[in-house]
Design a protein around this motif. Structure first.
Motif, PDB file in Angstrom:
ATOM      1  N   UNK A  82       0.831  -1.205   0.000  1.00 22.06           N
ATOM      2  CA  UNK A  82       0.000   0.000   0.000  1.00 22.06           C
ATOM      3  C   UNK A  82       0.861   1.248   0.000  1.00 22.06           C
ATOM      4  N   UNK A  83       0.479   2.210  -0.846  1.00 22.11           N
ATOM      5  CA  UNK A  83       1.158   3.512  -0.885  1.00 22.11           C
ATOM      6  C   UNK A  83       0.308   4.541  -0.159  1.00 22.11           C
ATOM      7  N   UNK A  84       0.961   5.569   0.368  1.00 22.99           N
ATOM      8  CA  UNK A  84       0.284   6.685   1.028  1.00 22.99           C
ATOM      9  C   UNK A  84       0.673   7.978   0.319  1.00 22.99           C
ATOM     10  N   UNK A  85      -0.319   8.772  -0.043  1.00 28.87           N
ATOM     11  CA  UNK A  85      -0.085  10.100  -0.612  1.00 28.87           C
ATOM     12  C   UNK A  85      -0.651  11.125   0.356  1.00 28.87           C
ATOM     13  N   UNK A 147       2.196  10.043  -9.253  1.00 36.64           N
ATOM     14  CA  UNK A 147       1.450   8.953  -9.895  1.00 36.64           C
ATOM     15  C   UNK A 147       2.397   8.054 -10.679  1.00 36.64           C
ATOM     16  N   UNK A 148       3.338   8.652 -11.383  1.00 34.41           N
ATOM     17  CA  UNK A 148       4.303   7.865 -12.160  1.00 34.41           C
ATOM     18  C   UNK A 148       5.181   7.016 -11.252  1.00 34.41           C
ATOM     19  N   UNK A 149       5.586   7.575 -10.100  1.00 31.24           N
ATOM     20  CA  UNK A 149       6.413   6.810  -9.161  1.00 31.24           C
ATOM     21  C   UNK A 149       5.617   5.642  -8.561  1.00 31.24           C
ATOM     22  N   UNK A 150       4.360   5.884  -8.271  1.00 26.97           N
ATOM     23  CA  UNK A 150       3.527   4.796  -7.741  1.00 26.97           C
ATOM     24  C   UNK A 150       3.324   3.719  -8.797  1.00 26.97           C
ATOM     25  N   UNK A 151       3.178   4.136 -10.038  1.00 23.54           N
ATOM     26  CA  UNK A 151       2.990   3.169 -11.121  1.00 23.54           C
ATOM     27  C   UNK A 151       4.201   2.251 -11.257  1.00 23.54           C
ATOM     28  N   UNK A 157      -2.442  -0.754  -3.912  1.00 28.42           N
ATOM     29  CA  UNK A 157      -3.551   0.022  -3.367  1.00 28.42           C
ATOM     30  C   UNK A 157      -2.968   1.332  -2.853  1.00 28.42           C
ATOM     31  N   UNK A 158      -3.798   2.390  -2.816  1.00 26.65           N
ATOM     32  CA  UNK A 158      -3.295   3.710  -2.416  1.00 26.65           C
ATOM     33  C   UNK A 158      -4.258   4.355  -1.425  1.00 26.65           C
ATOM     34  N   UNK A 159      -3.694   4.922  -0.357  1.00 25.64           N
ATOM     35  CA  UNK A 159      -4.442   5.742   0.594  1.00 25.64           C
ATOM     36  C   UNK A 159      -4.052   7.198   0.372  1.00 25.64           C
ATOM     37  N   UNK A 160      -5.045   8.086   0.335  1.00 25.12           N
ATOM     38  CA  UNK A 160      -4.802   9.512   0.141  1.00 25.12           C
ATOM     39  C   UNK A 160      -5.364  10.256   1.346  1.00 25.12           C
ATOM     40  N   UNK A 161      -4.510  11.039   2.015  1.00 23.07           N
ATOM     41  CA  UNK A 161      -4.948  11.758   3.209  1.00 23.07           C
ATOM     42  C   UNK A 161      -4.234  13.107   3.257  1.00 23.07           C
ATOM     43  N   UNK A 162      -4.960  14.178   2.928  1.00 25.06           N
ATOM     44  CA  UNK A 162      -4.411  15.528   2.974  1.00 25.06           C
ATOM     45  C   UNK A 162      -4.918  16.262   4.211  1.00 25.06           C
ATOM     46  N   UNK A 170     -11.362  18.868  -2.150  1.00 30.15           N
ATOM     47  CA  UNK A 170     -11.078  19.024  -3.585  1.00 30.15           C
ATOM     48  C   UNK A 170      -9.713  18.456  -3.956  1.00 30.15           C
ATOM     49  N   UNK A 171      -8.676  18.741  -3.152  1.00 24.88           N
ATOM     50  CA  UNK A 171      -7.334  18.245  -3.475  1.00 24.88           C
ATOM     51  C   UNK A 171      -7.312  16.715  -3.446  1.00 24.88           C
ATOM     52  N   UNK A 172      -7.940  16.131  -2.439  1.00 22.63           N
ATOM     53  CA  UNK A 172      -7.971  14.661  -2.343  1.00 22.63           C
ATOM     54  C   UNK A 172      -8.699  14.056  -3.543  1.00 22.63           C
ATOM     55  N   UNK A 173      -9.810  14.652  -3.917  1.00 19.58           N
ATOM     56  CA  UNK A 173     -10.585  14.091  -5.029  1.00 19.58           C
ATOM     57  C   UNK A 173      -9.805  14.163  -6.338  1.00 19.58           C
ATOM     58  N   UNK A 174      -9.077  15.257  -6.545  1.00 15.42           N
ATOM     59  CA  UNK A 174      -8.278  15.357  -7.771  1.00 15.42           C
ATOM     60  C   UNK A 174      -7.160  14.328  -7.757  1.00 15.42           C
ATOM     61  N   UNK A 175      -6.493  14.166  -6.605  1.00 11.71           N
ATOM     62  CA  UNK A 175      -5.430  13.168  -6.501  1.00 11.71           C
ATOM     63  C   UNK A 175      -5.993  11.771  -6.736  1.00 11.71           C
ATOM     64  N   UNK A 176      -7.150  11.499  -6.175  1.00 11.26           N
ATOM     65  CA  UNK A 176      -7.771  10.196  -6.349  1.00 11.26           C
ATOM     66  C   UNK A 176      -8.109   9.906  -7.793  1.00 11.26           C
ATOM     67  N   UNK A 177      -8.607  10.919  -8.508  1.00 14.49           N
ATOM     68  CA  UNK A 177      -8.947  10.730  -9.922  1.00 14.49           C
ATOM     69  C   UNK A 177      -7.712  10.402 -10.741  1.00 14.49           C
ATOM     70  N   UNK A 178      -6.592  11.046 -10.436  1.00 12.19           N
ATOM     71  CA  UNK A 178      -5.356  10.777 -11.170  1.00 12.19           C
ATOM     72  C   UNK A 178      -4.853   9.368 -10.879  1.00 12.19           C
ATOM     73  N   UNK A 179      -4.967   8.934  -9.630  1.00 11.09           N
ATOM     74  CA  UNK A 179      -4.479   7.605  -9.256  1.00 11.09           C
ATOM     75  C   UNK A 179      -5.353   6.499  -9.856  1.00 11.09           C
ATOM     76  N   UNK A 180      -6.641   6.754  -9.945  1.00  8.95           N
ATOM     77  CA  UNK A 180      -7.536   5.720 -10.482  1.00  8.95           C
ATOM     78  C   UNK A 180      -7.272   5.446 -11.957  1.00  8.95           C
ATOM     79  N   UNK A 181      -6.596   6.370 -12.620  1.00  8.13           N
ATOM     80  CA  UNK A 181      -6.207   6.116 -14.008  1.00  8.13           C
ATOM     81  C   UNK A 181      -5.255   4.927 -14.117  1.00  8.13           C
ATOM     82  N   UNK A 182      -4.580   4.602 -12.992  1.00  9.25           N
ATOM     83  CA  UNK A 182      -3.671   3.452 -12.981  1.00  9.25           C
ATOM     84  C   UNK A 182      -4.424   2.136 -12.810  1.00  9.25           C
ATOM     85  N   UNK A 183      -5.712   2.212 -12.510  1.00  5.06           N
ATOM     86  CA  UNK A 183      -6.485   0.994 -12.273  1.00  5.06           C
ATOM     87  C   UNK A 183      -6.324   0.450 -10.870  1.00  5.06           C
TER      88      UNK A 183
END
Length: 674
Positions: A82-85, A147-151, A157-162, A170-183
């Protein structure tokens, strides 16, 4: 429709089912390597019994399941990488934690490596203030590099907590949308726990991210085996999962928010115990659920006790849970000679494989169950209704071998095993009662679990409790409770307002927003609007305090808080300002289930068919002739006095000499101890 409750334990997997007016139970040994195997095998068995010719996966079923998959994944550290952002500069908060130390004076103590290693923690520039304003804009370019480093990492799996995302996500949702592009599955703290306290919020989100893929794989396999459930409405059709808060959720929700299922099995038992206790006229209960691997205890003073301050394997999990205390004492707990030459029992368990010696599956180490069998407190021919043969000679040899190692007579060793196990469970009950200001002598001990009936009388005597209540089919009460559970959604928002300044209109507006979420999400779960109930709470504290009390909403909230604070801590401070920290909502879709109806009270004398004979049992060093009774043949109004061993399919109940038992109108055994 055939409705089935399933509880997976460390030794047995339990089933209870309702099919029209008919009900039934089933128990089978768990399959620790893959818990789904025992669940699906049990479902096939029930189908074959109730609907001959029906095939699992092609038959409309409603299954409510209490799972230990998420719990075991964190306890055994078998979640996914698991990664943490989080915010730049705050990546180590998850490891720094708080100043609390579990082993303050242990000079050799070393913390275990965190489940999110340093190389999988990533910081992104951007900052929201404590007022919910954007101080530093979200850095899209830096986020894309993360996102590239996580890829390129091994994260699955990724946890996002700002910081302060509960005020502006808003920041969390944008980060989440970018990460979900990785599947990859992504857990956002603003969706899992929209409250202040950065460390606890991050920890809860990380635990969710760590176990959700494991839970998703398990539930997907179960759904494939069970079928989608094509019953009308969807409410109760297909597969539902028990939560730690005493309510059920859909399997799809459980896959996304697996952290809410950490104590799902014990929660089912608590729900069932409260419902049956209330029906029988008992509001002050201490529940005692002893299974094969562990014992769960809870104190109920009129309702389910909820807590927001739990942890698992040292990681805070700040989601609503029934306040249940667990110890490693069960029927499979292993007895051994400790390094000092004394007798130790547990917490290691023989589990289902190989299990106690008497199971005849290769177990060689003495367990609590072996000691009970040796002392005549289990009837071998009646175990699991006669469906499972016990190796009494093997248990005897094991007891004699361990007795030789400790230079004790075998019977004394066996009673010692029970005494040590009872002492462990007594301490657990004192934690939830005496240490919180409750006198256990004012409560009734409600005993369930496969092994609870063997120890409940001894435990009640140790605690000075005058009465024990044992419901029908106690060995599968956790599974039964799952069929009684409402559909429950919990919501919270941090407000941090002085109560004197928090107007009624502002409170109503805050709750109305959460109630809208609850109404829509329960509708998505198939709950009709007329069955939805919203319960309001405020988390409150004195200004400057570090922790809060959850206060049911109503008139004069300040006085309600003062009264609860005085009850819990023994004092109130009327001159200290009181603040509301969080608004909290519990949205319930009321289950369409009923507790058993009372029967007609008849004669005190026991019917002849209830008496199966006698066998020798040992109590306090003396062998006595104990009556063997068939619980299925006992009727409301019956009375008897110990010594007796009451047998039924799911459990065995030991009645010591001098104890008096009556069968109440609901067929519960009510035991009064001399």
């Amino acid at each position: 429709m055939l409705t089935i409750g399933v509880d997976t334990g460390g030794t047995f997997t339990d089933f209870t089912f309702v099919h029209g007016p008919d009900t039934g139970t089933y128990k089978t040994l768990s399959t620790p390597g893959n818990p789904a195997e025992a669940v699906l095998a049990g479902l096939r068995h029930i189908l074959a019994q109730r609907l001959p010719g029906a095939r699992l996966g092609e038959t409309d079923l409603a299954v409510v399941h209490g799972s230990t998959v998420a719990t075991n994944a964190i306890l055994e550290r078998k979640g996914v990488p698991t990664a943490l952002v989080t915010n730049e500069g705050f990546t180590d908060v998850i490891e720094i934690g708080r100043q609390n130390r579990a082993a303050l004076y242990d000079l050799h103590y070393r913390r275990r490596p965190h489940i999110v290693p340093a190389e999988l923690r990533f910081g992104v520039p951007g900052r929201v203030t404590a007022e919910g304003e954007t101080l530093i804009p979200f850095d899209e370019a830096a986020a894309r590099r993360v996102v590239e480093r996580i890829q390129s990492s091994n994260a699955r799996s990724v946890a996002v907590c700002f910081l302060f995302s509960f005020l502006d996500p808003a920041h969390e949702r944008r980060m989440g949308a970018m990460l979900r592009e990785l599947g990859l599955p992504v857990s956002l703290s603003s969706e899992i726990l929209a409250e202040f306290r950065e460390f606890e919020r991050t920890s809860t989100t990380v635990v969710n991210a760590y176990v959700s893929p494991i839970m998703t794989r398990y539930l997907t396999d179960l759904q494939r085996g069970i079928g989608s459930g094509n019953g009308p409405g969807g409410h109760g059709a297909g597969l539902r999962i028990m939560q730690s808060n005493g309510g059920s959720i859909s399997a799809d929700t459980a896959m996304r928010e697996s952290v809410r299922t950490i104590l799902s099995g014990p929660a089912g038992g608590a729900v069932g115990a409260l419902a049956l206790g209330r029906a029988a006229g008992f509001d002050k209960l201490i529940t005692f659920d002893m299974g094969g691997t562990s014992t769960d205890v809870s104190l109920m003073d009129g309702g389910l006790p909820l807590t927001m301050e739990s942890s698992i394997s040292g990681y805070p999990v700040k989601v609503p849970m029934i306040d249940i205390h667990t110890v490693g004492a069960g029927g499979g707990s292993i007895a051994s000679r400790d390094p000092g030459g004394s007798l130790a029992v547990g917490p290691e368990s023989a589990g289902a494989d190989p299990g106690p010696i008497c199971y005849g599956r290769g177990g060689e180490r003495v367990t609590v169950t072996d000691a009970n069998l040796y002392l005549g407190r289990i009837v071998p021919e009646r175990f699991l209704g006669g469906g499972m043969a016990l190796d009494a000679d093997g248990a005897r040899r094991g007891i004699e071998r361990l007795a030789g190692e400790l230079s004790l007579p075998p019977a004394e060793l066996a009673e010692g095993v029970l005494a040590v196990a009872n002492a462990n469970m007594e301490r657990a009950i004192r934690v939830i009662s005496v240490e919180k200001g409750f006198d256990p002598r004012e409560f009734t001990l409600l005993s369930f679990g496969g092994a609870g009936g063997l120890h409940c009388a001894d435990l009640a005597r140790l605690l000075g409790m005058p009465e024990v209540l044992v419901p029908v089919d106690p060995g599968i009460l956790s599974a039964t409770g799952m069929l009684m559970a409402d559909v429950v959604k919990d919501y919270s928002r941090t407000v941090m307002r002085p109560v004197a300044e928090f107007t009624d209109g502002e409170m109503d507006a805050a709750f109305a927003e959460l109630e809208g979420d609850g109404q829509s999400e329960l509708a998505a779960e198939g709950v009709p609007p007329e069955r939805v109930v919203h319960e309001r709470f405020l988390d409150m504290r004195y200004h400057g305090q570090s922790f809060e009390i959850v206060v049911p909403f109503g008139p004069d909230m300040a006085e309600r808080f003062q009264a609860l604070h005085e009850q819990r801590y023994g004092y109130r401070n009327a001159d200290k300002p009181v603040e509301a920290v969080n608004v909290r909502l519990r949205s319930r879709g009321i289950a369409d289930t009923k507790t058993p109806e009372p029967g007609t009270v008849g004669e005190e004398a026991i019917a002849a068919q209830a008496r199966l004979g006698t066998q020798q049992a040992v109590f306090d060093g003396a062998a006595v002739d104990a009556a063997i009774l068939d619980r299925a043949a006992l009727a409301p109004g019956n009375r008897f006095t110990g010594p007796a061993v009451v047998t039924e399919y799911t459990s065995t109940i030991v009645v010591p000499p001098g104890a008096e038992v009556r069968v109440d109108p609901w067929s519960n055994l009510v035991m009064k101890l001399g």
